[in-house]
Design an enzyme around this catalytic site. Structure first.
Site, PDB file in Angstrom:
ATOM      1  N   LEU A  86      33.571  27.110  22.466  1.00 28.44           N
ATOM      2  CA  LEU A  86      33.594  28.316  21.721  1.00 28.44           C
ATOM      3  C   LEU A  86      32.200  28.697  21.115  1.00 28.44           C
ATOM      4  CD1 LEU A  86      36.313  27.521  19.360  1.00 28.44           C
ATOM      5  CD2 LEU A  86      36.741  28.962  21.386  1.00 28.44           C
ATOM      6  N   HIS A  87      31.984  30.084  21.028  1.00 35.13           N
ATOM      7  CA  HIS A  87      30.597  30.511  20.700  1.00 35.13           C
ATOM      8  C   HIS A  87      30.889  31.791  19.734  1.00 35.13           C
ATOM      9  CE1 HIS A  87      31.439  33.660  23.719  1.00 35.13           C
ATOM     10  NE2 HIS A  87      31.356  32.675  24.741  1.00 35.13           N
ATOM     11  N   SER A 103      30.494  31.077  27.831  1.00 37.85           N
ATOM     12  CA  SER A 103      30.393  29.795  27.862  1.00 37.85           C
ATOM     13  C   SER A 103      29.701  29.357  29.072  1.00 37.85           C
ATOM     14  CB  SER A 103      31.897  29.245  27.899  1.00 37.85           C
ATOM     15  OG  SER A 103      32.644  29.720  26.816  1.00 37.85           O
ATOM     16  N   ARG A 104      29.685  30.523  30.005  1.00 40.05           N
ATOM     17  CA  ARG A 104      29.083  29.651  31.154  1.00 40.05           C
ATOM     18  C   ARG A 104      27.362  30.090  31.272  1.00 40.05           C
ATOM     19  NH1 ARG A 104      33.865  32.103  33.749  1.00 40.05           N
ATOM     20  NH2 ARG A 104      34.736  30.350  34.928  1.00 40.05           N
ATOM     21  N   HIS A 122      33.518  34.355  20.614  1.00 39.23           N
ATOM     22  CA  HIS A 122      35.012  33.756  20.193  1.00 39.23           C
ATOM     23  C   HIS A 122      35.198  34.184  18.710  1.00 39.23           C
ATOM     24  CE1 HIS A 122      34.245  31.248  23.732  1.00 39.23           C
ATOM     25  NE2 HIS A 122      35.185  32.115  24.316  1.00 39.23           N
ATOM     26  N   MET A 158      39.368  29.708  26.188  1.00 39.77           N
ATOM     27  CA  MET A 158      39.215  28.395  27.250  1.00 39.77           C
ATOM     28  C   MET A 158      38.314  27.440  26.620  1.00 39.77           C
ATOM     29  SD  MET A 158      39.493  29.657  31.326  1.00 39.77           S
ATOM     30  CE  MET A 158      37.635  30.212  31.376  1.00 39.77           C
ATOM     31  N   LYS A 196      33.783  42.040  26.505  1.00 39.41           N
ATOM     32  CA  LYS A 196      32.942  41.374  27.338  1.00 39.41           C
ATOM     33  C   LYS A 196      33.683  41.249  28.781  1.00 39.41           C
ATOM     34  CE  LYS A 196      30.466  37.879  29.225  1.00 39.41           C
ATOM     35  NZ  LYS A 196      31.412  37.035  29.761  1.00 39.41           N
ATOM     36  N   ASP A 197      34.921  40.827  28.655  1.00 44.12           N
ATOM     37  CA  ASP A 197      35.786  40.697  30.175  1.00 44.12           C
ATOM     38  C   ASP A 197      36.534  42.039  30.137  1.00 44.12           C
ATOM     39  OD1 ASP A 197      35.191  37.778  30.768  1.00 44.12           O
ATOM     40  OD2 ASP A 197      35.504  37.792  28.685  1.00 44.12           O
ATOM     41  N   GLN A 214      43.732  30.277  37.203  1.00 43.04           N
ATOM     42  CA  GLN A 214      42.652  31.498  37.289  1.00 43.04           C
ATOM     43  C   GLN A 214      41.559  31.192  38.034  1.00 43.04           C
ATOM     44  OE1 GLN A 214      42.827  32.196  32.819  1.00 43.04           O
ATOM     45  NE2 GLN A 214      40.598  32.442  32.863  1.00 43.04           N
TER      46      GLN A 214
HETATM   47  P1  AMP Z   1      36.867  32.668  27.201  1.00 42.89           P
HETATM   48  O1  AMP Z   1      36.976  31.476  26.434  1.00 42.89           O
HETATM   49  O2  AMP Z   1      35.707  32.874  28.103  1.00 42.89           O
HETATM   50  O3  AMP Z   1      37.840  32.786  28.384  1.00 42.89           O
HETATM   51  O4  AMP Z   1      36.875  34.072  26.396  1.00 42.89           O
HETATM   52  C1  AMP Z   1      37.935  34.203  25.474  1.00 42.89           C
HETATM   53  C2  AMP Z   1      37.895  35.444  24.960  1.00 42.89           C
HETATM   54  O5  AMP Z   1      36.605  35.525  24.252  1.00 42.89           O
HETATM   55  C3  AMP Z   1      38.310  36.623  26.164  1.00 42.89           C
HETATM   56  O6  AMP Z   1      38.893  37.464  25.124  1.00 42.89           O
HETATM   57  C4  AMP Z   1      36.490  36.942  25.985  1.00 42.89           C
HETATM   58  O7  AMP Z   1      36.731  38.514  26.488  1.00 42.89           O
HETATM   59  C5  AMP Z   1      36.167  36.705  24.678  1.00 42.89           C
HETATM   60  N1  AMP Z   1      34.781  36.771  24.797  1.00 42.89           N
HETATM   61  C6  AMP Z   1      34.103  35.763  25.427  1.00 42.89           C
HETATM   62  N2  AMP Z   1      32.670  36.100  25.248  1.00 42.89           N
HETATM   63  C7  AMP Z   1      32.531  37.151  24.606  1.00 42.89           C
HETATM   64  C8  AMP Z   1      31.470  37.772  23.918  1.00 42.89           C
HETATM   65  N3  AMP Z   1      30.351  37.606  24.166  1.00 42.89           N
HETATM   66  N4  AMP Z   1      31.797  38.699  23.081  1.00 42.89           N
HETATM   67  C9  AMP Z   1      33.027  39.063  22.549  1.00 42.89           C
HETATM   68  N5  AMP Z   1      34.180  38.395  23.239  1.00 42.89           N
HETATM   69  C10 AMP Z   1      33.849  37.443  24.067  1.00 42.89           C
END
Ligand code: AMP
Length: 283
Positions: free
Chosen positions: A37-38, A191-192, A41, A34, A154-155, A65
């Site tokens: 990015l960190h 990201s949050r 990602h 989403m 993480k999720d 969602q």
């Molecule tokens: P998001 O953009 O937060 O929806 O996350 C996109 C993808 O990055 C999802 O598959 C998350 O599980 C993964 N993700 C988010 N944070 C982390 C993290 N700290 N370590 C590994 N994967 C992550």
């Protein structure tokens, strides 16, 4: 610096770009995100690059969602900064559809996941969440037809739901879970985390610390429910509002009765001020 990165915003231009890769016989890995990015990602992108010649990253803040009271409108969006990170990660293609491309007028189909999606964890607090995730991920999988799709542990419940969905729908790709990337103090990157105040940021790593303590005590033979009850109080006293702290079967996410029902995964979700944090570890 890498300059080949291409951004596409329509299904037609996505297909045209992917066709070139396929014609060359190149394998494709998809990393759904989403944005905002960190390093979590980019860990997924690195793993994608290890497995496939071509890496596609989708950036789409998926409205289906989020519940109306959640943070869809305020979710962090910074496309230009994301593009820099994607260039550095040597990503080939960014799939960044506008909402009306993903959900055109008249859109009327939804995936309704069960099993892990009804485990009584995230689904109890975000009842619409996995329906929205499964629907958009099914669309991403059919749009991109990747050989691999990378998701973060993480999720964890999301990883289980998406893995099962790909299997149930006979989608010809492999879903891969990548270990959680953390700050030095243990806080899982998210990201949050940008929503946390300085004081909250100082408290936030407690969640991971408590998970580690629980895992150690369960491994040394202590009663699981007793260990979790003490931990729930500790989380509460630190100022969190706990949504859940549970020990579950790592594959089915079913409740665990005894330590013999392994592999066990500990999962937690708690709110700190306005920020909702989730985390999980293996026992
Ligand atoms: P998001 O953009 O937060 O929806 O996350 C996109 C993808 O990055 C999802 O598959 C998350 O599980 C993964 N993700 C988010 N944070 C982390 C993290 N700290 N370590 C590994 N994967 C992550």
């Amino acid at each position: 610096m890498e300059t080949r990165l291409k951004t596409v915003r329509t299904v037609y231009s996505l297909r045209r770009a992917l066709e070139l890769y396929r014609k060359a016989g190149e394998r494709i890995a998809l990393v759904p995100t989403m944005g905002a990015l960190h390093r979590g990602h980019t860990a997924l992108m690195r793993e994608a690059r290890r497995r496939a010649r071509r890496v596609v990253v989708s950036i789409f803040v998926n409205p289906t969602q989020f519940a109306p009271h959640e943070d869809f409108a305020s979710y962090p969006r910074d496309f230009q900064t994301d593009i820099k990170a994607l260039r550095e990660a040597k990503v080939d293609l960014v799939w960044a559809p506008p909402v009306e491309v993903m959900y055109p007028d008249g859109f009327a189909t939804r995936i309704a996941p069960e099993g892990a999606a009804k485990a009584g964890l995230e689904d109890s607090f975000r009842p619409h969440f996995f329906g929205g995730v499964a629907t958009v991920v099914a669309k991403l999988f059919t749009q991109v037809s990747p050989d691999f799709a990378l998701f973060g542990q993480k999720d964890y419940q999301q990883l289980r739901v998406v893995t099962q969905m790909a299997k149930d729908l006979d989608l010809p790709l492999k879903v891969i879970g990548v270990p959680t990337v953390r700050e030095a103090d243990g806080l899982a990157l998210s990201s949050r985390n940008a929503y946390l105040s300085t004081a909250e940021r100082a408290v936030a790593p407690l969640l991971h610390r408590v998970l580690e303590e629980c895992a150690t005590r369960i491994n040394s033979g202590e009663n699981i429910e007793r260990v979790l009850n003490v931990a729930r109080i500790e989380i509460d006293l630190a100022g969190f509002t706990l949504d859940y702290l549970e020990a579950r079967h790592a594959v089915t996410l079913a409740p665990i009765g005894s330590p013999s029902e392994s592999p066990i995964r500990l999962l937690v979700a708690a709110r700190l001020g306005k920020t909702r944090l989730i985390d999980n570890i293996a026992v």
